[in-house]
Design a protein around this motif. Structure first.
Motif, mmCIF file in Angstrom:
data_model
loop_
_atom_site.group_PDB
_atom_site.id
_atom_site.type_symbol
_atom_site.label_atom_id
_atom_site.label_comp_id
_atom_site.label_asym_id
_atom_site.label_seq_id
_atom_site.Cartn_x
_atom_site.Cartn_y
_atom_site.Cartn_z
ATOM 1 N N SER A 1 0.833 -1.193 0.000
ATOM 2 C CA SER A 1 0.000 0.000 0.000
ATOM 3 C C SER A 1 0.873 1.252 0.000
ATOM 4 N N LEU A 2 0.650 2.121 -0.991
ATOM 5 C CA LEU A 2 1.318 3.417 -1.064
ATOM 6 C C LEU A 2 0.235 4.479 -0.972
ATOM 7 N N ASP A 3 0.125 5.096 0.205
ATOM 8 C CA ASP A 3 -0.928 6.074 0.471
ATOM 9 C C ASP A 3 -0.316 7.441 0.715
ATOM 10 N N LEU A 4 -0.322 8.261 -0.332
ATOM 11 C CA LEU A 4 0.218 9.618 -0.256
ATOM 12 C C LEU A 4 -0.869 10.652 -0.536
ATOM 13 N N TYR A 5 -2.123 10.249 -0.454
ATOM 14 C CA TYR A 5 -3.211 11.145 -0.829
ATOM 15 C C TYR A 5 -3.366 12.309 0.146
ATOM 16 N N LEU B 1 2.198 -4.390 -5.181
ATOM 17 C CA LEU B 1 1.322 -3.263 -4.863
ATOM 18 C C LEU B 1 -0.143 -3.616 -5.105
ATOM 19 N N VAL B 2 -0.972 -3.350 -4.091
ATOM 20 C CA VAL B 2 -2.409 -3.583 -4.180
ATOM 21 C C VAL B 2 -3.164 -2.252 -4.158
ATOM 22 N N PHE B 3 -2.717 -1.320 -3.310
ATOM 23 C CA PHE B 3 -3.386 -0.033 -3.134
ATOM 24 C C PHE B 3 -2.436 1.102 -3.515
ATOM 25 N N VAL C 1 -6.740 -1.159 -6.237
ATOM 26 C CA VAL C 1 -7.255 0.202 -6.070
ATOM 27 C C VAL C 1 -6.223 1.187 -6.585
ATOM 28 N N VAL C 2 -6.649 2.040 -7.505
ATOM 29 C CA VAL C 2 -5.818 3.137 -7.997
ATOM 30 C C VAL C 2 -6.663 4.399 -7.917
ATOM 31 N N ASP C 3 -6.224 5.366 -7.125
ATOM 32 C CA ASP C 3 -6.927 6.644 -7.060
ATOM 33 C C ASP C 3 -5.927 7.754 -7.318
ATOM 34 N N VAL C 4 -6.077 8.409 -8.447
ATOM 35 C CA VAL C 4 -5.210 9.537 -8.802
ATOM 36 C C VAL C 4 -6.068 10.773 -9.070
ATOM 37 N N GLU D 1 -8.411 -3.164 -16.319
ATOM 38 C CA GLU D 1 -9.673 -3.641 -16.858
ATOM 39 C C GLU D 1 -10.709 -3.806 -15.760
ATOM 40 N N HIS D 2 -10.252 -4.080 -14.539
ATOM 41 C CA HIS D 2 -11.167 -4.444 -13.454
ATOM 42 C C HIS D 2 -11.196 -3.451 -12.303
ATOM 43 N N ILE D 3 -10.307 -2.449 -12.334
ATOM 44 C CA ILE D 3 -10.276 -1.537 -11.191
ATOM 45 C C ILE D 3 -11.094 -0.299 -11.501
ATOM 46 N N PRO D 4 -11.876 0.150 -10.521
ATOM 47 C CA PRO D 4 -12.512 1.450 -10.695
ATOM 48 C C PRO D 4 -11.420 2.519 -10.546
#
Length: 196
Positions: free
Chosen positions: A123-127, A145-147, A171-174, A190-193
């Protein structure tokens, strides 16, 4: 009385024994040194890093640090800690790190490319920071990496195509950055929101 040659041989053996004894301490300290470099690069008005003492053999007794049974750092939990400053390349020395949680601070600067050394990172959480520059394509080497949450920063450039080869990504949130270009649609994408 021992001969000078015998005395020198015993001194050499004692020196070798001391060196062999100290090797694990030096190895343990390299992670502490890396984390202490991070501490020095951050402003910490709430003193959440006050236990980060560089004179200890390893950082496993520091608050906000988790280690495995071999005293290797696996987790850095500094989310929502009112920190400012910048990330340091030395973070790439934490080879066993699985979770890097630095969300909801005021960290500036760029994402160090050296983070691509964190082969165990889950998990890399820098948000919710103030991080700028590009998303380093070399982060595509993080095959565990998963998150990946980099939303609400000031990142620019495209989403690296290298991420397509990370089959574990869930999970990818940019979102809420200044990214440009097309969104990957193959591999795990293809499968990640994907939030952009």
């Amino acid at each position: 009385m021992a001969s000078p040659t015998c005395f020198r041989r015993r001194c050499a053996q004692l020196t070798l024994t001391l060196v062999l004894f100290l090797i694990p301490l030096v190895r343990g300290n390299s992670e502490g040194d890396a984390l202490y470099t991070l501490r020095r690069s951050l402003s910490d008005p709430d003193n959440v890093l006050q236990s980060w003492d560089p004179t200890l053999v390893n950082p496993c007794t520091w608050f906000h640090i988790t280690c495995n049974q071999n005293n290797r750092v696996t987790r850095v939990d500094l989310g929502n800690s009112n920190l400012s400053g910048h990330l340091v390349p030395e973070l790439g020395k934490l080879e066993h790190l699985q979770y890097l949680e630095l969300y909801k601070n005021n960290i500036q600067g760029t994402i160090p490319v050296e983070l691509d050394n964190l082969k165990s990172l889950i998990s890399l959480d820098l948000y919710n920071n103030n991080i700028s520059g590009i998303i380093p394509p070399s982060l595509g080497k993080l095959k565990s990496l998963v998150f990946l949450r980099l939303n609400d920063n000031r990142l620019t450039g495209p989403i690296p195509r290298d991420f397509v080869s990370i089959s574990t990504l869930k999970v990818v949130d940019v979102s809420n950055n200044d990214l440009c270009g097309t969104i990957p649609t193959t591999g795990p994408f293809e499968h990640i929101p994907l939030n952009k």
